[in-house]
Design a protein around this motif. Sequence first.
Motif, PDB file in Angstrom:
ATOM      1  N   ASP A  66     -30.662 -25.360  -8.403  1.00 41.85           N
ATOM      2  CA  ASP A  66     -30.012 -24.510  -9.394  1.00 41.85           C
ATOM      3  C   ASP A  66     -28.650 -24.109  -8.827  1.00 41.85           C
ATOM      4  O   ASP A  66     -28.574 -23.350  -7.862  1.00 41.85           O
ATOM      5  CB  ASP A  66     -30.865 -23.267  -9.668  1.00 41.85           C
ATOM      6  CG  ASP A  66     -30.311 -22.416 -10.797  1.00 41.85           C
ATOM      7  OD1 ASP A  66     -29.077 -22.299 -10.918  1.00 41.85           O
ATOM      8  OD2 ASP A  66     -31.112 -21.838 -11.547  1.00 41.85           O
TER       9      ASP A  66
ATOM     10  N   ARG B 152     -35.907 -34.274 -10.450  1.00 43.26           N
ATOM     11  CA  ARG B 152     -37.102 -33.580 -10.916  1.00 43.26           C
ATOM     12  C   ARG B 152     -38.255 -34.561 -11.109  1.00 43.26           C
ATOM     13  O   ARG B 152     -38.016 -35.677 -11.540  1.00 43.26           O
ATOM     14  CB  ARG B 152     -36.806 -32.869 -12.236  1.00 43.26           C
ATOM     15  CG  ARG B 152     -35.891 -31.664 -12.122  1.00 43.26           C
ATOM     16  CD  ARG B 152     -35.503 -31.190 -13.504  1.00 43.26           C
ATOM     17  NE  ARG B 152     -34.926 -29.860 -13.477  1.00 43.26           N
ATOM     18  CZ  ARG B 152     -34.260 -29.334 -14.503  1.00 43.26           C
ATOM     19  NH1 ARG B 152     -34.097 -30.013 -15.619  1.00 43.26           N
ATOM     20  NH2 ARG B 152     -33.766 -28.115 -14.416  1.00 43.26           N
TER      21      ARG B 152
ATOM     22  N   LYS C  71     -30.648 -22.282  -5.215  1.00 46.20           N
ATOM     23  CA  LYS C  71     -32.035 -22.368  -4.760  1.00 46.20           C
ATOM     24  C   LYS C  71     -32.664 -23.677  -5.219  1.00 46.20           C
ATOM     25  O   LYS C  71     -32.437 -24.131  -6.337  1.00 46.20           O
ATOM     26  CB  LYS C  71     -32.840 -21.179  -5.291  1.00 46.20           C
ATOM     27  CG  LYS C  71     -32.476 -19.855  -4.627  1.00 46.20           C
ATOM     28  CD  LYS C  71     -33.422 -18.740  -5.065  1.00 46.20           C
ATOM     29  CE  LYS C  71     -33.109 -17.446  -4.330  1.00 46.20           C
ATOM     30  NZ  LYS C  71     -34.030 -16.338  -4.707  1.00 46.20           N
TER      31      LYS C  71
ATOM     32  N   GLU D 206     -41.977 -26.216   2.303  1.00 47.93           N
ATOM     33  CA  GLU D 206     -42.345 -24.856   2.712  1.00 47.93           C
ATOM     34  C   GLU D 206     -43.719 -24.853   3.387  1.00 47.93           C
ATOM     35  O   GLU D 206     -43.940 -24.129   4.369  1.00 47.93           O
ATOM     36  CB  GLU D 206     -42.344 -23.925   1.496  1.00 47.93           C
ATOM     37  CG  GLU D 206     -40.970 -23.686   0.880  1.00 47.93           C
ATOM     38  CD  GLU D 206     -40.050 -22.815   1.737  1.00 47.93           C
ATOM     39  OE1 GLU D 206     -40.472 -22.390   2.825  1.00 47.93           O
ATOM     40  OE2 GLU D 206     -38.907 -22.572   1.302  1.00 47.93           O
TER      41      GLU D 206
ATOM     42  N   VAL E  57     -40.129 -29.361  -2.529  1.00 46.93           N
ATOM     43  CA  VAL E  57     -39.691 -28.055  -2.009  1.00 46.93           C
ATOM     44  C   VAL E  57     -40.917 -27.267  -1.565  1.00 46.93           C
ATOM     45  O   VAL E  57     -40.952 -26.697  -0.473  1.00 46.93           O
ATOM     46  CB  VAL E  57     -38.889 -27.283  -3.077  1.00 46.93           C
ATOM     47  CG1 VAL E  57     -38.518 -25.888  -2.560  1.00 46.93           C
ATOM     48  CG2 VAL E  57     -37.632 -28.058  -3.457  1.00 46.93           C
ATOM     49  N   ASP E  58     -41.945 -27.259  -2.418  1.00 45.48           N
ATOM     50  CA  ASP E  58     -43.191 -26.578  -2.050  1.00 45.48           C
ATOM     51  C   ASP E  58     -43.852 -27.248  -0.842  1.00 45.48           C
ATOM     52  O   ASP E  58     -44.400 -26.570   0.030  1.00 45.48           O
ATOM     53  CB  ASP E  58     -44.152 -26.582  -3.235  1.00 45.48           C
ATOM     54  CG  ASP E  58     -43.701 -25.665  -4.364  1.00 45.48           C
ATOM     55  OD1 ASP E  58     -42.721 -24.916  -4.171  1.00 45.48           O
ATOM     56  OD2 ASP E  58     -44.326 -25.705  -5.445  1.00 45.48           O
TER      57      ASP E  58
ATOM     58  N   THR F 206     -36.019 -25.948  -6.126  1.00 41.55           N
ATOM     59  CA  THR F 206     -37.399 -25.869  -6.603  1.00 41.55           C
ATOM     60  C   THR F 206     -37.909 -27.287  -6.792  1.00 41.55           C
ATOM     61  O   THR F 206     -37.124 -28.220  -6.974  1.00 41.55           O
ATOM     62  CB  THR F 206     -37.516 -25.109  -7.939  1.00 41.55           C
ATOM     63  OG1 THR F 206     -36.656 -25.726  -8.911  1.00 41.55           O
ATOM     64  CG2 THR F 206     -37.129 -23.641  -7.779  1.00 41.55           C
ATOM     65  N   GLY F 207     -39.234 -27.447  -6.766  1.00 44.43           N
ATOM     66  CA  GLY F 207     -39.806 -28.752  -7.008  1.00 44.43           C
ATOM     67  C   GLY F 207     -41.015 -29.029  -6.136  1.00 44.43           C
ATOM     68  O   GLY F 207     -41.359 -28.235  -5.241  1.00 44.43           O
TER      69      GLY F 207
ATOM     70  N   TRP G 157     -46.854 -29.618 -10.495  1.00 48.51           N
ATOM     71  CA  TRP G 157     -45.604 -30.250 -10.906  1.00 48.51           C
ATOM     72  C   TRP G 157     -45.784 -31.515 -11.733  1.00 48.51           C
ATOM     73  O   TRP G 157     -44.899 -31.890 -12.504  1.00 48.51           O
ATOM     74  CB  TRP G 157     -44.758 -30.579  -9.668  1.00 48.51           C
ATOM     75  CG  TRP G 157     -44.253 -29.350  -8.990  1.00 48.51           C
ATOM     76  CD1 TRP G 157     -44.785 -28.741  -7.892  1.00 48.51           C
ATOM     77  CD2 TRP G 157     -43.158 -28.550  -9.406  1.00 48.51           C
ATOM     78  NE1 TRP G 157     -44.070 -27.607  -7.589  1.00 48.51           N
ATOM     79  CE2 TRP G 157     -43.060 -27.465  -8.493  1.00 48.51           C
ATOM     80  CE3 TRP G 157     -42.218 -28.636 -10.443  1.00 48.51           C
ATOM     81  CZ2 TRP G 157     -42.078 -26.487  -8.597  1.00 48.51           C
ATOM     82  CZ3 TRP G 157     -41.244 -27.656 -10.553  1.00 48.51           C
ATOM     83  CH2 TRP G 157     -41.178 -26.611  -9.636  1.00 48.51           C
TER      84      TRP G 157
ATOM     85  N   THR H 221     -37.349 -32.429  -6.640  1.00 51.37           N
ATOM     86  CA  THR H 221     -36.393 -31.450  -6.138  1.00 51.37           C
ATOM     87  C   THR H 221     -35.324 -31.175  -7.188  1.00 51.37           C
ATOM     88  O   THR H 221     -34.855 -32.094  -7.865  1.00 51.37           O
ATOM     89  CB  THR H 221     -35.715 -31.941  -4.838  1.00 51.37           C
ATOM     90  OG1 THR H 221     -34.669 -31.037  -4.467  1.00 51.37           O
ATOM     91  CG2 THR H 221     -35.128 -33.331  -4.985  1.00 51.37           C
TER      92      THR H 221
END
Length: 257
Positions: free
Chosen positions: A50, A44, A55, A65, A61-62, A57-58, A255, A47
Amino acid sequence: MFRILMAILAVLAVSVAAQAESPSRLDEIISRGTLRVGMTGDYRPFTYLDKATQKFTGFDVDMAEALGKALGVKVEFVPTAWPQLMKDFEADKFDVAMGGVSITLDRQKKGLFSTPIMREGKTPIARCADKDKFATLAGIDRPGTRVIVNPGGTNERFARANIKAAEIKVYGDNVTIFDEIAKGDADLMMTDASETRYQQKLHPGVLCAVHPDKPFDFAEKAYWLQRDGALKAFVDQWLHIAMEDGSFARIYAAWFE
């Protein structure tokens, strides 16, 4: 002599033609319709995986995408871990490794790095009451000090290169490792300045980043690409546009700020 020269030219022409016809990694990704992104999921805010929902997140990750959208393909996240990141990369399990990956010469030998996205270095994070004790490597490297590290990455390598007298405690879960410091089972961790700032926000008044603006060494983060010039050129151009049009800054602010 003329015949030999003509034969050499013919071989070169065939080689050039073959290379021209061979699709690049960029072509393969677009044809496949999927960008495979390797991530550890334990770093964190870059990345986080969970385990209940599987999935990611981080920040990265964004960013992944956004890269997939720029390429016009879907993003497939491939779980990996720091100790096996190199092996998974060499096995071609993903097209790019993202998630707070630092540039190293060993990694450069195996692939290509994008334009750097962040400049920082290793710095300590400790309980706030103790932070002044650990401002220098000399202050850290003393008998009785417990330095905690996650295995297999640049944090462990930095600690082992610089710590000789203090105890190095290897802890396998990079998500909960900071709780070990908070509850007193370790004294400090030396990690990337960005992570110390983030963990300080998660543990206000308990954990403090120690001089994150003046880390012990120099490092940069980037995206680690399979060796393909066309793919690197695309990613670099995408990053350049993102940094100029404000989209990188918006994702970063979500973030890190």
